[in-house]
Every structure is written in structure tokens, then in C-alpha cells.
Motif scaffolding. Structure first.
Motif, PDB file in Angstrom:
ATOM      1  N   GLU A 190       0.806  -1.219   0.000  1.00 45.58           N
ATOM      2  CA  GLU A 190       0.000   0.000   0.000  1.00 45.58           C
ATOM      3  C   GLU A 190       0.840   1.271   0.000  1.00 45.58           C
ATOM      4  N   ASN A 191       2.046   1.195   0.619  1.00 41.08           N
ATOM      5  CA  ASN A 191       2.904   2.379   0.617  1.00 41.08           C
ATOM      6  C   ASN A 191       3.288   2.767  -0.800  1.00 41.08           C
ATOM      7  N   TYR A 192       3.731   1.749  -1.559  1.00 45.96           N
ATOM      8  CA  TYR A 192       4.120   2.019  -2.937  1.00 45.96           C
ATOM      9  C   TYR A 192       2.920   2.491  -3.740  1.00 45.96           C
ATOM     10  N   ALA A 193       1.770   1.834  -3.527  1.00 45.25           N
ATOM     11  CA  ALA A 193       0.572   2.211  -4.269  1.00 45.25           C
ATOM     12  C   ALA A 193       0.261   3.684  -4.029  1.00 45.25           C
ATOM     13  N   LYS A 194       0.349   4.081  -2.751  1.00 41.97           N
ATOM     14  CA  LYS A 194       0.053   5.469  -2.423  1.00 41.97           C
ATOM     15  C   LYS A 194       1.071   6.415  -3.048  1.00 41.97           C
ATOM     16  N   SER A 195       2.341   6.002  -3.007  1.00 42.14           N
ATOM     17  CA  SER A 195       3.382   6.890  -3.549  1.00 42.14           C
ATOM     18  C   SER A 195       3.298   6.998  -5.063  1.00 42.14           C
ATOM     19  N   MET A 196       2.543   6.098  -5.702  1.00 39.19           N
ATOM     20  CA  MET A 196       2.384   6.201  -7.150  1.00 39.19           C
ATOM     21  C   MET A 196       1.098   6.934  -7.520  1.00 39.19           C
ATOM     22  N   GLY A 197       0.405   7.452  -6.500  1.00 38.68           N
ATOM     23  CA  GLY A 197      -0.750   8.286  -6.782  1.00 38.68           C
ATOM     24  C   GLY A 197      -2.082   7.578  -6.664  1.00 38.68           C
ATOM     25  N   LEU A 198      -2.099   6.371  -6.088  1.00 38.88           N
ATOM     26  CA  LEU A 198      -3.375   5.657  -5.934  1.00 38.88           C
ATOM     27  C   LEU A 198      -4.079   6.127  -4.663  1.00 38.88           C
ATOM     28  N   ASN A 199      -5.381   6.326  -4.773  1.00 37.51           N
ATOM     29  CA  ASN A 199      -6.164   6.598  -3.577  1.00 37.51           C
ATOM     30  C   ASN A 199      -6.439   5.255  -2.911  1.00 37.51           C
ATOM     31  N   VAL A 200      -5.573   4.904  -1.953  1.00 43.17           N
ATOM     32  CA  VAL A 200      -5.599   3.549  -1.410  1.00 43.17           C
ATOM     33  C   VAL A 200      -6.924   3.246  -0.717  1.00 43.17           C
ATOM     34  N   ARG A 201      -7.419   4.201   0.071  1.00 39.85           N
ATOM     35  CA  ARG A 201      -8.635   3.915   0.834  1.00 39.85           C
ATOM     36  C   ARG A 201      -9.841   3.684  -0.053  1.00 39.85           C
ATOM     37  N   SER A 202     -10.015   4.541  -1.055  1.00 37.54           N
ATOM     38  CA  SER A 202     -11.208   4.347  -1.872  1.00 37.54           C
ATOM     39  C   SER A 202     -11.062   3.109  -2.755  1.00 37.54           C
TER      40      SER A 202
END
Lengths: 344, 340
Positions: free
Chosen positions: A231-243
Motif C-alpha cells: 500500500e505504501n508504494y501504491a500510495k506513492s504512485m498516486g493511488l487513492n488507497v482507501r477508496s
């Protein structure tokens, strides 16, 4: 990684197997139907034996469609959960969905027996059971979604899902303890799963629910690819992790919840099939893995269904036992094959 | 010059974790730092002081408790998620270990903020991915799976992913943690090269101080009470480095650019000799708590003599003379002596 030509060949081969199994699932059953009559009915709609048409339209096709869509839904939701939780043993039920559904059914079937004189489950009808299962798994879904919006750590959600599941199982046990024999049997039979109990009318609800769930998943391919590396990488690539997480849980619940409501908790497909797809397609990219898992899910469940109705006999084995017996060797093989099952 | 200053600017930042309501667990406060383009910045400090938290704040994974971080003169909130990802990329200490994930697929994930809703790779995205792999020297690994390659190779792939993401700022949390010595040097050297050739601002945390001193343009040094920043050489000359491990026996050796354990010396010993043999004999003796002094300041001394390729160490003590053929034998003898 396979080459483009290899992928193309695989898709053709798997689609062919899927279609063949689908047709065999219609042909084989307690009443033996002649091969060419069945093909004629399916493809032209005409026949000299109207009783064959009745069997095919009322029983065999709904059952084969149920097997197909249940296979799609359970395997795809299993894949999503394995990716999101980065855990190879996660499946569609880790969020407590099947436990929720079984609580609903148990409350209905056994709860009623303590209050009323109704002793025949048949009186309740199929729809009542479906609604009860759906409502309770929906309740669990909302609990999980509410938690997932607040909790940061994905492992916390996994543990909470398991806790919810255990809590509902405990309540189900209490209900079982106080219910009478016939109700108990009705409930036990439900937990064994059944693909044959879904009517054409119910398919009109089941199939759209599954299709919506699958469409949602296909929209989430990009998000799933990002979540797979953490999830850290996902977030750092611009993904809205929660939604994204919210939508993934929503589609999983829709898929697994609908199937559980109509067919009971069918196990192992959701855990085992994604691993088969990974092994065959040798990729982690969900653009390939997702349709691959879906098609394998259909194949495995149709195959299990054909075995469960013991072609030539008039008895049908519980589908849950067959999927387990088909699924367990696969899971064991996977574990032994790559000694260290790391994150998916 | 003015434009350079504006890439990243941290002012009055307080980092840590919120506990409950208004109570915070503050790790560090009053952080003021800046980074320019083309700069390789090493973040140094002891364990637990908040290096990772600072990096997570910079890369937008965590919200600052107070203060602000300006990226190109604007706060994070004024960028969309996607725009922010196009500006800052991150490599964490987590090891990505996904079965069947090919190197190419992993690096192409870096194109995430540049692709459409389906994540479809256009020819440009494929080219960028290939170029990113080329820049870190991993082109030939493109079709391999991520769990079939070594730790050093994986770290290069993770760096390639940030290059594919095409962000101006790259943040790496301990990129050299699991690597052997040659790989540590190579990775940091690669970061230096990328910061210059691609004009990126690269910020990484590390415990490998001597490598950081050699390669970094700037060091952010987290001390107990403040963060010091400056060229590594400045921090050496003004003795700031000495303050990192204030409470331990480590002392910074200004001439060597490395830390050394400060020991209490018990006995004095002299050495006659020169060259590497002298240096390493001295090191061995210091390990045994001897203080190496000038020739005749002690009654005990060692003479190093070289003949052809052979070398012998002669221990002279009043009238006792003993010869040894290796430092190991010598040190065993001295250890026995110390015990008696």
C-alpha cells in the motif's frame, strides 16, 4: 513471462475447455440425455422430446449457469483478497462474508423453529433463505467497510474479518444447539452448498449481481496491480488507497455474498483457483491474471459439478465436498512446489 | 540559482504520530531544510531518531504534525494525487517479493500516474520503462521475475521504477541496508550519477556514513536537538559529525572521514616500521587496548622487518626477544601476557 502467441493459444484453449465443460454439465446428470438432442435443443431450440427441453431449460441450464458464474465470482474475489492482503491463503471469505450469510440462514431456519410451529423449511421458500443470507452478509460487509475507512493497517482488517467470522460462527453454534433436528439438518444441508437450487427467476438476480461485481473488478485492475507491491508504494504512485480498498471490498462482497446467498458457502475455489492461474500464466499482472483466474474458476467449478452429480446415478454429492477434494490437492501441491509461499 | 532553491523547502516541520485527539507523539520538531535540483542528499542520524518518518513526510505518505513542506513553492495539498506522484517517488525498506512479477512489469508500474484508468501502456510508456531499466543497467533482466534476482539487482529495479515514474524528487529509505559493500558503493554512486545526469533531487537515508561523505552533495544530519545541513566536508570541518553519537564512545576521525571506537588504553607499546605493515600492526595492537607511542616511550616495542615477501614481528621487552611470523601469533602472545 509468456510470449503473446503463447497467451493467445492459452486463451483459445481455455475458452474451448470451458465451453465443452459447460455443454457436458448440461448433458450429464441423473437422467441421461442423448448428446445430439441436447446440442439440438441448445443451438436450435427445437426437439422431438419436449420432456428433454423441460429438463434442460428448467434444471440443467440454470445449474450450469450457476456453476459458471459461481466459479467466476468466487475465484475473482479470492484473487482480489490475496492481492489486497498480500497473503496467498486469503480467499473470498476472509472478510467474514460467508460467516455472515450463514448467520442469516441460521437465524432464519433455526431461529424460527424456536418460535413457531413451522417444521418444514420448504414453506420458507428459497427466496427467504437467499434474502436472509444476503442481509446478514451485507451487514458484515458494512461493518468491514466502515472499519476499512478508519483503520490504516491492512492486517488489522484481516484480523477483524476473521474475528467477525468467528463471532458469527459462535452465534450460529448457539442456535444449532437449541434447534430441533429437522431444522438442524436443513441448515447443515445449506452449508454443504448447492448449485442446483437456483431457479431461472433467481438467476435473473444472481447473474446481474455477479456481472456488476466483475465489471467493478475489471475497473480496478490498475489499482490491484499497484496494491500488489504494497500500500505504501501504491500510495506513492498516486493511488487513492482507501477508496480503492473500499471498492475492492465492495466488489468482493457483491461477488462472494451473492453466490453464498444463493448456493451456500462454496469453499476452496476462491483460494485455489488464483494459484492455478498464476502458475499457468506465469505473471502477476492483473490484466492477464484476472480474466485467467475467472476462466479457470468457471472450468474448475463446472468440472466439480459434473463430478458431484455422479453421471449415471440418481444421487448428487454436496458440491462443497467436491470443490474441497479438488481444491485441497491443488493447494498442497502449490505449497510443496514452492516451499516458500511468499506474498502472492 | 533562485529557481534551484525552490525544489523542496521544509520549514518548521514537526514529525511524529498522532496518538489521540490533540496529543502527539513528536519525534522531531523545528525541522528546516532545503534541497535543490541535481542534488544528492544523504539523511544521516542514529536509529530511531525519525529518519524514516521524515522521509515518509516528504514523500507524502504521512501528514506532518506541524509546519510545512513546499514542493516547487507549493504545498502538497495544492497538487492532485497524480500530479504529486509525478513529482515525488519513493522507495521504502519493504522488500517487494511478489511471485511471478516480472522486472519489466514492476518498473512499468512506475508509469502509474501517467497512464489511463486501465493502466494501458502506450508506446511512450514502454519506451520510458525500457530507458529506466537501461539507466540502472538492468535492461537484460527485463523478463526475469523479481524474486529470482539478487538484493542489489532488486534495489536497482526499484530505482528504475522511480525513474519510470519520472518524478523530479526521488526519496529512498535506506537503499543500501541489505547490500554487500560493493553493491552499497555502486547503488549510491548510481544515485549520484542520476542526480547529475537526469537533474533529479534525490534524498536517501543511510548508515553508511563514509559512502555518503564521498558521494552526497549535501548531508542532512539529524542530531539530538536539531538538524544540521551542509556539504559533508563542511560538517566534518566544523565538527558537527562528532555530535551524532554523542552518548557513545564513537569519535569521528576528521582525517579519515570515519568513526572510531574510543577506548581507554592500559599499556603503552612502541612500533618500529613503516608502510601498510605498520598501519595494520598498529590497528591490531589498538584492538588489544594498547596505546601506540613513539619509539622509546615504553619498555616494550615491536620491530617489523621485511625480507623478500616474508615479514616478521619481533617483540622486544627489556632483554626478552620473541619473533612472530604473523600479527595473529603476536596478538595471541600479547593477550596471554595481558592476562597474567
Amino acid at each position: 513471462m509468456l510470449s503473446k502467441r503463447q497467451y493467445f493459444f492459452l486463451w483459445i484453449l481455455l475458452s474451448f475447455i470451458l465451453i465443452v465443460l459447460f455443454i457436458f454439465d448440461i448433458i450429464l446428470g441423473s437422467v441421461r440425455l442423448p448428446f445430439f438432442d441436447v446440442l439440438k435443443i441448445i443451438f436450435t431450440g427445437q426437439t422431438d422430446h419436449p420432456e428433454y427441453a423441460t429438463i434442460i431449460y428448467k434444471f440443467r441450464i440454470p445449474k450450469a449457469l450457476t456453476a459458471l458464474f459461481a466459479g467466476f465470482a468466487l475465484s475473482v474475489s479470492g484473487l482480489q483478497m490475496q492481492t489486497v492482503f498480500k497473503n496467498p491463503l486469503a480467499g473470498p471469505y476472509v472478510l467474514g462474508i460467508s460467516a455472515g450469510a450463514s448467520l442469516g440462514v441460521a437465524l432464519l431456519v433455526m431461529g424460527l423453529s424456536t418460535f413457531t410451529v413451522v417444521s418444514q423449511v420448504g414453506v420458507l421458500g428459497n427466496w427467504t433463505i437467499v434474502l436472509a443470507a444476503w442481509m446478514c452478509s451485507g451487514l458484515i460487509l458494512f461493518l468491514i467497510l466502515a472499519v476499512s475507512m478508519r483503520v490504516k493497517d491492512i492486517m488489522t482488517i484481516l484480523i477483524l474479518g476473521i474475528m467477525f467470522g468467528s463471532a458469527t460462527s459462535a452465534v450460529v453454534s448457539i442456535l444449532q444447539y437449541f434447534s430441533n433436528e429437522s431444522m438442524l439438518k436443513a441448515f447443515i444441508v445449506w452449508t454443504m452448498g448447492s448449485l442446483g437450487g437456483v431457479s431461472l427467476a433467481q438467476l435473473k438476480v444472481l447473474i446481474p449481481s455477479v456481472v456488476i461485481g466483475l465489471l467493478l473488478t475489471f475497473l480496478l485492475i490498475k489499482a490491484l496491480n499497484a496494491m500488489m507491491v504494497g500500500e505504501n508504494y501504491a500510495k506513492s504512485m498516486g493511488l487513492n488507497v482507501r477508496s480503492s480498498r473500499f471498492l475492492i471490498f465492495l466488489s468482493t462482497s457483491l461477488l462472494a455474498g451473492s453466490i453464498t446467498a444463493f448456493c451456500g458457502p462454496i469453499g476452496f475455489i476462491g483460494i485455489a483457483v488464483p494459484h492455478i492461474a498464476r502458475m499457468v500464466f506465469k505473471t502477476a499482472n492483473h490484466k492477464i491474471l484476472l480474466p485467467g483466474t475467472m476462466i479457470f474458476g468457471g472450468i474448475v467449478l463446472l468440472f466439480s459439478d459434473i463430478i458431484s452429480q455422479l453421471p449415471g446415478y440418481d444421487k448428487t454429492l454436496p458440491i462443497n465436498s467436491i470443490t474441497a477434494l479438488v481444491g485441497i490437492p491443488i493447494v498442497i501441491w502449490i505449497i510443496i512446489r514452492n516451499q516458500k509461499i511468499t506474498a502472492v | 540559482m533562485k529557481e534551484q532553491e525552490n525544489i523542496i523547502h521544509i520549514s518548521n516541520l514537526e514529525i511524529g504520530y498522532p496518538i489521540k485527539g490533540n496529543i502527539n507523539n513528536t519525534l522531531f520538531n523545528n525541522i528546516n531544510l532545503a534541497g535543490s535540483s541535481g542534488e544528492l542528499i544523504a539523511l544521516v542520524g542514529k536509529n530511531g531518531i525519525g529518519k524514516s518518518t521524515l522521509l515518509r513526510n516528504i514523500s507524502g505518505l504521512q501528514e506532518p504534525l506541524k509546519g510545512q513542506i513546499n514542493y516547487f513553492g507549493k504545498l502538497k495539498n495544492s497538487y492532485s494525487r497524480t500530479d504529486f506522484a509525478r513529482m515525488v517517488s519513493f522507495v521504502s525498506t519493504e522488500i517487494v517479493n511478489v511471485n511471478n512479477l516480472s522486472v519489466f512489469d514492476l518498473v512499468s508500474l512506475g508509469r502509474f500516474p501517467h497512464t489511463n484508468w486501465l493502466g494501458k501502456l502506450k508506446p511512450e510508456d514502454v519506451n520510458r520503462t525500457a530507458r529506466a531499466l537501461e539507466m540502472v543497467g538492468m535492461s537484460s533482466f527485463s523478463r526475469k521475475h523479481i524474486n529470482e534476482i539478487s538484493d542489489g539487482e532488486r534495489q536497482r529495479v526499484m530505482i528504475a521504477r522511480t525513474l519510470a515514474q519520472d518524478s523530479k524528487i526521488i526519496v529512498l529509505d535506506e537503499p543500501t541496508a541489505f547490500l554487500d559493500l560493493p553493491n552499497k558503493y555502486e547503488i549510491i554512486h548510481l544515485l549520484n550519477k542520476l542526480s547529475k545526469e537526469e537533474n533529479k533531487t534525490i534524498i536517501f537515508s543511510t548508515h553508511d556514513l563514509n559512502i555518503a561523505i564521498q558521494e552526497a552533495d549535501k548531508i542532512w544530519l539529524m542530531l539530538e536537538d536539531k538538524i544540521a545541513e551542509g556539504a559533508p566536508e563542511d560538517l566534518i570541518l566544523n565538527e558537527t559529525f562528532n555530535r551524532i553519537f554523542e552518548k557513545s564512545n564513537l569519535k569521528f576521525d576528521k582525517l579519515k572521514g570515519d568513526f572510531k571506537m574510543q577506548k581507554s588504553h592500559h599499556r603503552k607499546i612502541g612500533i618500529y616500521g613503516d608502510g601498510p605493515h605498520f598501519v595494520w600492526t598498529k590497528k591490531a595492537l589498538e584492538r588489544l587496548n594498547f596505546m601506540v607511542v613513539k619509539e622509546n616511550e615504553s619498555g616494550q616495542y615491536i620491530k617489523i622487518e621485511k625480507e623478500n615477501n616474508l615479514c616478521k614481528w619481533t617483540l622486544i621487552e627489556d632483554k626478552n626477544i620473541k619473533e612472530f611470523s604473523s600479527i595473529y601469533d603476536l596478538s595471541i602472545h600479547l593477550k596471554l601476557q595481558l592476562k597474567n
